[in-house]
Design a protein around this motif. Structure first.
Motif, PDB file in Angstrom:
ATOM      1  N   GLU A  57     -78.446  42.526 -60.876  1.00 50.72           N
ATOM      2  CA  GLU A  57     -79.701  41.938 -60.422  1.00 50.72           C
ATOM      3  C   GLU A  57     -79.440  40.433 -60.368  1.00 50.72           C
ATOM      4  N   VAL A  58     -79.326  39.909 -59.173  1.00 52.29           N
ATOM      5  CA  VAL A  58     -78.995  38.506 -58.983  1.00 52.29           C
ATOM      6  C   VAL A  58     -80.186  37.635 -59.366  1.00 52.29           C
ATOM      7  N   ARG A  59     -79.927  36.580 -60.142  1.00 55.36           N
ATOM      8  CA  ARG A  59     -80.980  35.650 -60.564  1.00 55.36           C
ATOM      9  C   ARG A  59     -80.604  34.218 -60.201  1.00 55.36           C
ATOM     10  N   THR A  60     -79.902  34.079 -59.110  1.00 55.91           N
ATOM     11  CA  THR A  60     -79.536  32.760 -58.620  1.00 55.91           C
ATOM     12  C   THR A  60     -79.661  32.761 -57.112  1.00 55.91           C
ATOM     13  N   ASP A  61     -79.987  31.605 -56.557  1.00 52.47           N
ATOM     14  CA  ASP A  61     -80.040  31.484 -55.100  1.00 52.47           C
ATOM     15  C   ASP A  61     -78.657  31.197 -54.532  1.00 52.47           C
ATOM     16  N   SER A 100     -90.722  33.471 -63.787  1.00 50.83           N
ATOM     17  CA  SER A 100     -90.428  34.902 -63.745  1.00 50.83           C
ATOM     18  C   SER A 100     -89.973  35.260 -62.330  1.00 50.83           C
ATOM     19  N   HIS A 101     -88.786  35.847 -62.245  1.00 52.04           N
ATOM     20  CA  HIS A 101     -88.210  36.211 -60.953  1.00 52.04           C
ATOM     21  C   HIS A 101     -88.462  37.694 -60.692  1.00 52.04           C
ATOM     22  N   LEU A 102     -89.412  37.961 -59.817  1.00 51.09           N
ATOM     23  CA  LEU A 102     -89.763  39.322 -59.464  1.00 51.09           C
ATOM     24  C   LEU A 102     -89.161  39.666 -58.107  1.00 51.09           C
ATOM     25  N   PRO A 103     -89.067  40.946 -57.775  1.00 53.96           N
ATOM     26  CA  PRO A 103     -88.468  41.311 -56.485  1.00 53.96           C
ATOM     27  C   PRO A 103     -89.179  40.708 -55.272  1.00 53.96           C
ATOM     28  N   SER A 104     -90.504  40.620 -55.317  1.00 53.13           N
ATOM     29  CA  SER A 104     -91.234  40.139 -54.142  1.00 53.13           C
ATOM     30  C   SER A 104     -91.360  38.619 -54.093  1.00 53.13           C
ATOM     31  N   GLN A 105     -91.484  37.974 -55.256  1.00 53.49           N
ATOM     32  CA  GLN A 105     -91.618  36.513 -55.301  1.00 53.49           C
ATOM     33  C   GLN A 105     -91.467  36.054 -56.734  1.00 53.49           C
ATOM     34  N   ASP A 106     -91.292  34.758 -56.903  1.00 53.27           N
ATOM     35  CA  ASP A 106     -91.211  34.178 -58.232  1.00 53.27           C
ATOM     36  C   ASP A 106     -92.611  33.797 -58.692  1.00 53.27           C
ATOM     37  N   LEU A 107     -92.816  33.833 -60.003  1.00 51.63           N
ATOM     38  CA  LEU A 107     -94.092  33.437 -60.597  1.00 51.63           C
ATOM     39  C   LEU A 107     -93.850  32.320 -61.605  1.00 51.63           C
ATOM     40  N   LEU A 108     -94.730  31.333 -61.587  1.00 52.43           N
ATOM     41  CA  LEU A 108     -94.720  30.306 -62.609  1.00 52.43           C
ATOM     42  C   LEU A 108     -95.689  30.764 -63.696  1.00 52.43           C
ATOM     43  N   ILE A 109     -95.212  30.864 -64.921  1.00 53.42           N
ATOM     44  CA  ILE A 109     -96.069  31.238 -66.035  1.00 53.42           C
ATOM     45  C   ILE A 109     -96.496  29.936 -66.697  1.00 53.42           C
ATOM     46  N   VAL A 110     -97.786  29.649 -66.580  1.00 55.67           N
ATOM     47  CA  VAL A 110     -98.326  28.368 -67.019  1.00 55.67           C
ATOM     48  C   VAL A 110     -99.166  28.567 -68.270  1.00 55.67           C
ATOM     49  N   GLU A 111     -98.817  27.813 -69.326  1.00 54.49           N
ATOM     50  CA  GLU A 111     -99.602  27.838 -70.558  1.00 54.49           C
ATOM     51  C   GLU A 111    -100.772  26.873 -70.397  1.00 54.49           C
ATOM     52  N   ARG A 112    -101.973  27.386 -70.637  1.00 54.19           N
ATOM     53  CA  ARG A 112    -103.187  26.577 -70.545  1.00 54.19           C
ATOM     54  C   ARG A 112    -103.363  25.787 -71.840  1.00 54.19           C
ATOM     55  N   PRO A 113    -104.082  24.675 -71.803  1.00 54.14           N
ATOM     56  CA  PRO A 113    -104.335  23.906 -73.031  1.00 54.14           C
ATOM     57  C   PRO A 113    -105.075  24.714 -74.104  1.00 54.14           C
ATOM     58  N   ASP A 114    -105.871  25.725 -73.672  1.00 57.26           N
ATOM     59  CA  ASP A 114    -106.621  26.538 -74.633  1.00 57.26           C
ATOM     60  C   ASP A 114    -105.785  27.662 -75.239  1.00 57.26           C
ATOM     61  N   GLY A 115    -104.480  27.725 -74.878  1.00 48.80           N
ATOM     62  CA  GLY A 115    -103.596  28.750 -75.419  1.00 48.80           C
ATOM     63  C   GLY A 115    -103.425  29.951 -74.514  1.00 48.80           C
ATOM     64  N   GLY A 116    -104.257  30.080 -73.494  1.00 50.42           N
ATOM     65  CA  GLY A 116    -104.111  31.180 -72.544  1.00 50.42           C
ATOM     66  C   GLY A 116    -102.984  30.894 -71.567  1.00 50.42           C
ATOM     67  N   GLU A 117    -102.789  31.800 -70.656  1.00 52.94           N
ATOM     68  CA  GLU A 117    -101.785  31.565 -69.625  1.00 52.94           C
ATOM     69  C   GLU A 117    -102.293  32.050 -68.282  1.00 52.94           C
ATOM     70  N   VAL A 118    -101.732  31.473 -67.233  1.00 48.68           N
ATOM     71  CA  VAL A 118    -102.077  31.858 -65.875  1.00 48.68           C
ATOM     72  C   VAL A 118    -100.772  32.035 -65.102  1.00 48.68           C
ATOM     73  N   LEU A 119    -100.741  33.037 -64.243  1.00 46.40           N
ATOM     74  CA  LEU A 119     -99.576  33.313 -63.418  1.00 46.40           C
ATOM     75  C   LEU A 119     -99.830  32.744 -62.027  1.00 46.40           C
ATOM     76  N   ILE A 120     -98.931  31.874 -61.585  1.00 41.40           N
ATOM     77  CA  ILE A 120     -99.097  31.222 -60.295  1.00 41.40           C
ATOM     78  C   ILE A 120     -97.946  31.623 -59.390  1.00 41.40           C
ATOM     79  N   PRO A 121     -98.235  32.289 -58.269  1.00 38.52           N
ATOM     80  CA  PRO A 121     -97.161  32.630 -57.335  1.00 38.52           C
ATOM     81  C   PRO A 121     -96.464  31.352 -56.858  1.00 38.52           C
TER      82      PRO A 121
END
Length: 187
Positions: A21-25, A121-142
Motif C-alpha cells: 500500500e503506497v503512502r508516498t507520491d 490520514s491517507h484513504l483510497p479515495s482522498q486524504d483527510l486532515l485530522i484537526v484537533e479542536r481547541p475544545d478537545g474534539g476533532e474534525v475531519l477535513i477532506p
C-alpha cells in the motif's frame, strides 16, 4: 527525518513478492530497486528492495533475502520507512509531506480558528486532515482544493473554505430554514 512510504500487504505468488500500500507520491523515487528502508517493527528490517513491478494496478516488491511465500507473509503489515532530508520538498508545487502539515493552524477564510492538524490520514479515495479542536474534539477535513484553499508554510497555517455542516451546525440551520419556507406555502 523518517517518512512512512508504504505498508506491506499480503504475499503474492511463491517467490517472495509482496503487495504494498503506497503512502508516498513518489514511489518511483522511494520504492526503487536498491532502496534500503527501515521498518516498523524495527525487527523486520532494514529491507533492501530487490525488484518492483506493477501487477493489476498494485505495486509488488521483492526484498533481498526474502525468496519464498512464508518469508513474504511474515512481513505483512510492516511499515516501510525512508530517511529523507528534512528540508527536501516534494516535486509538485501543491504537494506536501505529512510532516509539513502536522501542527499547522487551521483557520477559515475569514480568520476563524478551527484547530491544529494532528494527523494526515491517507484513504483510497482522498486524504483527510485530522484537526484537533481547541475544545478537545476533532474534525475531519477532506484535503481537496475546494476545501483547503491555501497552505502557508511560512505562516504555519492552512486556510479552509468549509461547506455548511463540515465544521459546525450550519447545515442544520440551512435545512431548518428551508423547512420553514416549505411550510409557509401550504403544500
Amino acid at each position: 527525518m523518517q517518512l512512512v512510504v508504504a505498508r506491506i500487504g499480503r504475499a503474492h505468488g511463491i517467490k517472495g513478492e509482496v503487495t504494498v500500500e503506497v503512502r508516498t507520491d513518489e514511489p518511483e523515487l522511494r520504492l526503487a530497486p536498491g532502496a534500503v528502508l527501515a521498518t516498523d517493527p524495527a525487527s523486520a528490517g532494514p529491507l533492501t528492495i530487490e525488484t518492483g513491478r506493477v501487477h493489476s494496478g498494485r505495486l509488488l516488491l521483492r526484498f533481498a533475502g526474502v525468496h519464498d511465500r512464508s518469508g513474504a507473509e511474515a512481513l505483512r503489515n510492516t511499515l516501510l520507512i525512508a530517511e529523507i532530508d528534512p528540508d527536501e520538498l516534494p516535486e509538485g508545487e501543491d504537494e506536501y509531506y505529512d510532516h509539513q502539515l502536522i501542527d499547522l493552524d487551521v483557520v477559515t477564510e475569514d480568520g476563524t480558528q478551527i484547530g491544529r492538524i494532528a494527523e494526515v490520514s491517507h484513504l483510497p479515495s482522498q486524504d483527510l486532515l485530522i484537526v484537533e479542536r481547541p475544545d478537545g474534539g476533532e474534525v475531519l477535513i477532506p484535503f481537496v482544493e475546494e476545501i483547503v484553499t491555501e497552505i502557508d508554510l511560512a505562516e504555519q497555517k492552512a486556510v479552509i473554505a468549509p461547506p455548511p455542516g463540515l465544521i459546525d451546525d450550519r447545515a442544520d440551520e440551512v435545512a431548518e430554514g428551508r423547512g420553514a419556507e416549505s411550510g409557509d406555502d401550504g403544500a
